[in-house]
Design an enzyme around this catalytic site. Structure first.
Site, PDB file in Angstrom:
ATOM      1  N   LYS A  85      -2.864 -42.199  47.586  1.00 22.41           N
ATOM      2  CA  LYS A  85      -3.916 -42.064  46.568  1.00 22.41           C
ATOM      3  C   LYS A  85      -5.186 -42.756  47.059  1.00 22.41           C
ATOM      4  CE  LYS A  85      -4.809 -42.982  41.648  1.00 22.41           C
ATOM      5  NZ  LYS A  85      -4.272 -43.594  40.414  1.00 22.41           N
ATOM      6  N   SER A 160      -4.168 -40.637  36.449  1.00 22.17           N
ATOM      7  CA  SER A 160      -5.157 -40.393  37.471  1.00 22.17           C
ATOM      8  C   SER A 160      -4.590 -40.036  38.838  1.00 22.17           C
ATOM      9  CB  SER A 160      -6.050 -41.626  37.613  1.00 22.17           C
ATOM     10  OG  SER A 160      -5.267 -42.748  38.004  1.00 22.17           O
ATOM     11  N   SER A 184      -0.706 -43.709  35.039  1.00 22.65           N
ATOM     12  CA  SER A 184      -1.202 -42.805  36.071  1.00 22.65           C
ATOM     13  C   SER A 184      -0.237 -42.398  37.162  1.00 22.65           C
ATOM     14  CB  SER A 184      -2.448 -43.392  36.730  1.00 22.65           C
ATOM     15  OG  SER A 184      -3.548 -43.194  35.892  1.00 22.65           O
TER      16      SER A 184
HETATM   17  N1  GLN Z   1      -5.228 -42.687  31.477  1.00 20.48           N
HETATM   18  C1  GLN Z   1      -5.390 -44.123  31.482  1.00 20.48           C
HETATM   19  C2  GLN Z   1      -6.840 -44.476  31.656  1.00 20.48           C
HETATM   20  O1  GLN Z   1      -7.617 -43.619  31.627  1.00 20.48           O
HETATM   21  C3  GLN Z   1      -4.530 -44.722  32.563  1.00 20.48           C
HETATM   22  C4  GLN Z   1      -5.084 -44.600  33.918  1.00 20.48           C
HETATM   23  C5  GLN Z   1      -4.280 -45.275  34.968  1.00 20.48           C
HETATM   24  O2  GLN Z   1      -3.115 -45.585  34.791  1.00 20.48           O
HETATM   25  N2  GLN Z   1      -4.941 -45.566  36.073  1.00 20.48           N
HETATM   26  O3  GLN Z   1      -7.200 -45.600  31.819  1.00 20.48           O
END
Ligand code: GLN
Length: 493
Positions: A85, A160, A184
């Protein structure tokens, strides 16, 4: 003969060892799949084909030398391709975090997790797409374009770590690193029908991960099965003096068939995770998976995690508060591109104003507000107190059960654009993943069926701190008894 991309991690490693395939062949097979499918999927921000082939050639040399005189242990993942990632530093390859503000940032060092995987012999295929600074649930917040769900290109892959999930799902990589601050790893794994581990906070070094919410950020792995993910976790987890929050605890080898497999396992089912708004197809698939556990000898217990409903407001105060501090360093001076301005202030203003995307700016503003004098106690301070209550919910639950089973998200993968003008609707998608981050517990998501439109449904198992081993065993037992994890999108071919 099945394609090389169909081999599981253990099969691939075994064939590499035996000399039945070379790492160059395996890497080449994945690069070809990427070349054929990347235009439509857009799982990667940066591809590293030359690097991959030279790493593969080096792995082949080591493997050949070892076969000539097999002495000592081979690096455990020698010759295995992986994707990373794009929020984790890989020395010499740009790390964008899905942001224009880091478009030209080339880290001079490796994140600890990357360093350990490289030492274990992996071959890096590229850096995967992500919402900008991992802020999002769909990859639509990436400044480099959205990733498409391999099961249906009009749907998001989740986020994400959507690039990592799509790459693993479409068989563009056997496994990929992701990060999970609020879901994410688990949510994109669920949306794309793959297996994703969110590690315990403190289990894995965050050194070299570009920070989003430092008290919540964890690094995990996405793969096709628990059995594929376990040996990778085993390599990158563990204490690191470079991260003061990493815990110096033993990391025993994971025995997937081990003693506390599913018979007698107390599986808690939290009532707060089966609420109005839960898509019926999701509920059915998750409940069916729970009954599979029951038929394998697990004891199913209804439980309560009473503060679950506060997780969304608590997380969306704490995470932006931490982000607003962490992102202060990106001002055009030290990292990435710099826009010109008349005074220093103007350089900051121009660079941050033009290079951060809308969601990142929203979070910086929310976080700055929540931390500001006069509002601190009412927002940030209050959120921290409620976070403690959420953590206690889990501590209490784990007095009664070994593992908690729940849906990963209230819906399957939504359409691209469906929530993009409604941040609150997007935040609500995270309702079932945020509590685990606030409590710091590990979670493992994996596919348990499909909705009526053919999109995957995932379940998550959550366990006590540092009990990733138990989650792996429980998921593996399910995957031995079922074949959802073996389904690949028609698109993957
Ligand atoms: N969807 C959550 C956010 O927008 C989690 C994102 C993540 O785990 N990086 O913060």
């Amino acid at each position: 003969m099945p394609g090389l991309h169909e081999l599981s991690v253990s099969e691939a490693l075994e064939k590499l060892r035996q000399g039945e395939i070379s790492s160059r062949e395996l890497t080449h097979a994945y690069l070809e799949r990427i070349a054929a499918q990347e235009d439509r999927l857009h799982a990667f921000i940066t591809l590293t084909p030359e690097k991959a082939l030279s790493m593969a050639a080096a792995a082949d040399q080591k493997l050949a030398a070892w076969r000539r005189s097999p002495s000592g242990e081979l690096p455990p993942l020698l010759g295995l391709p992986m994707a990373i990632k794009d929020v984790l530093c890989l020395a010499g390859v740009r790390c964008t975090c899905g942001s224009k503000i880091l478009e030209t940032f080339i880290p001079p060092f490796n994140a600890t997790v990357v360093e350990r995987l490289l030492a274990a012999g992996i071959v890096v295929l590229g850096k995967t797409n992500t919402d900008e600074y991992a802020m999002g649930s769909s990859t639509e917040n990436s400044a480099y374009g959205v990733t498409h769900n391999p099961w249906n290109l009009e749907h998001v892959p989740g986020g994400s770590s959507g690039g990592s999930a799509a790459a693993v799902s479409a068989r563009l990589a056997p496994a990929a690193l992701g990060t999970d601050t609020g879901g994410s790893v688990r949510q994109p794994a669920s949306f794309c029908g793959v297996t994703g581990l969110k590690t315990t906070y403190g289990r894995v070094s965050r050194y070299g991960l570009v920070a989003y919410g430092s008290s919540l950020d964890t690094i995990g792995v996405l793969a096709r099965s628990a059995a594929d993910a376990a040996p990778i976790f085993q390599v990158f987890a563990g204490y690191d003096p470079l991260d003061a929050t990493s815990m110096n605890l033993p990391l025993p080898p994971i025995d997937l068939q081990g003693p506390d497999s599913v018979r007698g396992l107390r599986l808690g089912v939290p009532q707060e995770y089966f609420i109005g708004g839960l898509q019926p197809d999701v509920e059915n698939a998750v409940r069916q998976a729970i009954s599979v556990y029951q038929s394998m000898g697990a004891e199913i217990k209804p439980i309560s995690l009473p503060h679950t409903e506060y997780a969304v407001p608590v997380y969306y105060l704490i995470a932006p508060a931490e982000a607003s501090a962490n992102l202060a360093r990106f001002d055009g001076i030290r990292y990435g591109p710099r826009l010109s301005g008349e005074a220093l202030w103007d350089i900051y203003f121009q660079t941050r104003g033009q290079k951060f995307g809308a969601e990142v700016k929203r979070r910086i503003m929310l976080g700055t507000y929540a931390l500001s004098a006069g509002y601190y106690d009412a927002y940030y301070g209050q959120a921290q107190k409620v976070r403690t209550l959420i953590k206690r919910d889990f501590e209490n639950a784990f007095q009664e059960v070994d593992v908690i089973a729940a849906p990963v998200a209230p819906t399957t993968a939504f359409r691209i654009g469906e929530h993009s003008n409604d941040p609150l609707a997007m935040y609500l998608e995270d309702v079932f993943t945020l509590p685990g981050n606030l409590a710091g517990v590990p979670g493992l998501a994996f596919p348990v069926g499909f909705d009526s439109g053919g999109l995957p449904v995932g379940i998550q198992l959550m366990g006590p701190h540092f009990r990733e081993d138990m989650l792996f065993r429980a998921a593996h037992a399910y995957q031995q008894a079922t074949d959802w994890h073996l389904r690949s999108p028609a698109y993957a071919g």
